[in-house]
Each structure stands twice: as C-alpha cells, then as structure tokens.
Write an enzyme that holds these catalytic residues in place. Sequence first.
Site, mmCIF file in Angstrom:
data_model
loop_
_atom_site.group_PDB
_atom_site.id
_atom_site.type_symbol
_atom_site.label_atom_id
_atom_site.label_comp_id
_atom_site.label_asym_id
_atom_site.label_seq_id
_atom_site.Cartn_x
_atom_site.Cartn_y
_atom_site.Cartn_z
ATOM 1 N N VAL A 107 0.820 -1.222 0.000
ATOM 2 C CA VAL A 107 0.000 0.000 0.000
ATOM 3 C C VAL A 107 0.854 1.273 0.000
ATOM 4 O O VAL A 107 1.947 1.309 0.556
ATOM 5 C CB VAL A 107 -1.020 0.055 1.176
ATOM 6 C CG1 VAL A 107 -1.926 -1.169 1.189
ATOM 7 C CG2 VAL A 107 -0.354 0.246 2.498
ATOM 8 N N ASP A 108 0.318 2.293 -0.682
ATOM 9 C CA ASP A 108 0.983 3.604 -0.738
ATOM 10 C C ASP A 108 0.324 4.604 0.197
ATOM 11 O O ASP A 108 0.907 5.629 0.530
ATOM 12 C CB ASP A 108 0.906 4.165 -2.165
ATOM 13 C CG ASP A 108 1.579 3.248 -3.164
ATOM 14 O OD1 ASP A 108 2.626 2.670 -2.804
ATOM 15 O OD2 ASP A 108 1.048 3.091 -4.279
ATOM 16 N N ALA A 109 -0.931 4.326 0.574
ATOM 17 C CA ALA A 109 -1.656 5.268 1.428
ATOM 18 C C ALA A 109 -2.450 4.531 2.490
ATOM 19 O O ALA A 109 -3.029 3.476 2.233
ATOM 20 C CB ALA A 109 -2.598 6.116 0.575
#
Length: 302
Positions: free
Chosen positions: A21-23
């Site tokens: 995940v990036d966020a």
Amino acid sequence: GSTKSAVLLSPDNVLDLFHSVDAFLFDCDGVIWKGDKLIDGVPQTLQFLRSKGKKLVFVTNNSRKSRKQYAKKFLSLGITVHEDEIFSSSFAAAMYLKVNNFPPDKKVYVIGEDGILEELKLAGYTGLGGPEDGKKAVELKENKLFEHDKSVGAVVVGLDQYINYYKLQYGTLCIRENPGCLFIATNRDAVGHMTDSQEWPGAGCMVAAVCGTTQKEPIVVGKPSTFMMQFLLQKFQISPSRMCMVGDRLDTDILFGQNAGCRTLLVLSGCTDQSTLEDASNHIQPEYYTSQISDIYKFLGP
Ligand code: PLP
Ligand code: CA
C-alpha cells in the site's frame, strides 16, 4: 462484505500489507483518538509511516468540526496534519453540493453544528440554521404560520446538540414544500464518542427525525457511502488497491474500504471487540485486524 475470516495482523504478515500500500486512510474516533483523548502510540506510528513515504489520509464521519478545526485538534494532540489530508463528513456535504453544481444563490438549511456551516461558507454557500437556531422556540398559535426562507435548495443534517422543534419544522418545510430540495445526511452513525468515557447519540437519530417527518431518504455523504472515496481518489490519484482503510467500525469504515476495493484493517481500540467481529451475525470481515494502530509500529519500527 468478504466471507473470509479476518486475519490477525502479525510480524509475519504485516510486511506484505505494508509494501503493497501507498496510502493509509485512517478513521479518527476509535483509531486516532477517543473523544478528545489520544490513543496510545499514535504519534509515533504516524511519524513512522510518513518517514517510510506513506501517504496519510484521515476520514471522519463526525460532522461537528470543519477540516480546519480538525487540523487544530490534531495539533493540540501533538500531531501535525494538513487540512488537505482530512476528509470530514462536514466537508463532504459541502463538496457534494459543489460537485453537483448546486447554485450559490440558493441557501442551505443546516440541522447540525459549526463545522458544517464553516465548510459551506468555504465552498461559497450560504448556510442557515445551525447552533443559532437552537435558541429559537416555536409559537404554536392558531392562524400563525411558521415562516421559512423559500430560497433554501438543500437541507444538510448532521450531529446537532442543539436540535429542537424549530429546526425540525424548518428543515421539514424546506423539503416538503419544495420537491427539488436536496436532503443530505453527513452520516448515520448510531452513536459517537462525544466524550472519551461514554458514547452518545450520533447523527443517525437527527437524520431519522427528518426521514420521519418528510418520508424521504437522504443522500448520505459520509462513510460507508462512496462519495467521499470517489472525491478522495480523484484528489490523490492513488489506486484503491494500493490503499488501506483502517477503522474501528465494521458497517462504516470497513464497508467504506471494501466498497472501493481498498485493503482493510480493523482495530479493536474503538467500538468493535473481537467477539463482535467473530459473531455469526456479522457479515463484514476486514482483511486484517489488530488491537491498535501502534501494532504496525511495534511490528515494523526500530
Ligand atoms: N459522529 C459523532 C457525533 C461522533 O462523536 C463520532 C465519534 O466521536 C462519530 C460520528 C464517528 O467519528 P469517526 O468516523 O471519526 O469514528
Ligand atoms: Ca471510528
């Protein structure tokens, strides 16, 4: 919801989630704080995630404050969060009007608190009602009609400590006498942590009161509705599959994440306990669950 049972977050599986995940989208009450009390280990965890380049977003159904007021609350708890990283249901209500080209010459009647009025104003709209009308009493007299502004084109209902018969009549007349009038609910939470020690009636009962008088269903802009998610995805340009929604409530937070195709993590630091999660009557299973967000830091931090 998913039928697969939630997996307990552990040092073994946390890396997979972390790298994919990036966020992280964080619900606020029950995850970051309880009422006005910070949950243990939160600042260190957020700091850690930021230092690893993760984007942080905060999504709250509590409509009492504006984004600016939430940024202040974060700061008072020792956490620096930019207004643009906050999505409150008060902001969502204003953005719903904006996105749907609600004309600025029409007014908005608010059964709710300052946060909604402030967000409406920032979006260029004129809000009526709010706490001010909490002081007004009705006069029930023969041949005396209750007056309301005919230029109201939307009624927004959120949590309102000062709800009274005056506001219910006002909002009801706006909706019943103008078939084009929008009926918007910030959220329908049954209860909320108005204080850290106790739950109190949430916006759901104020919304239900107006449903009762108008026999209409509102447009809900808070979680689990997809409105805020669509708005947020457009703004940050991150694929939902690379975001993880972290929340304490199954039927708002986890559903909100799942509806959009996000990864999901339930924390038990708020309104859901393990027995509720595992109960046969629960049909919403997050991908992972853990006791609180500081577990992420505990498993991955220095
Ligand atoms: N509505 C009210 C009135 C509340 O007090 C709360 C929590 O304090 C909520 C909603 C839920 O907020 P969140 O979405 O941050 O859990
Ligand atoms: Ca919550």
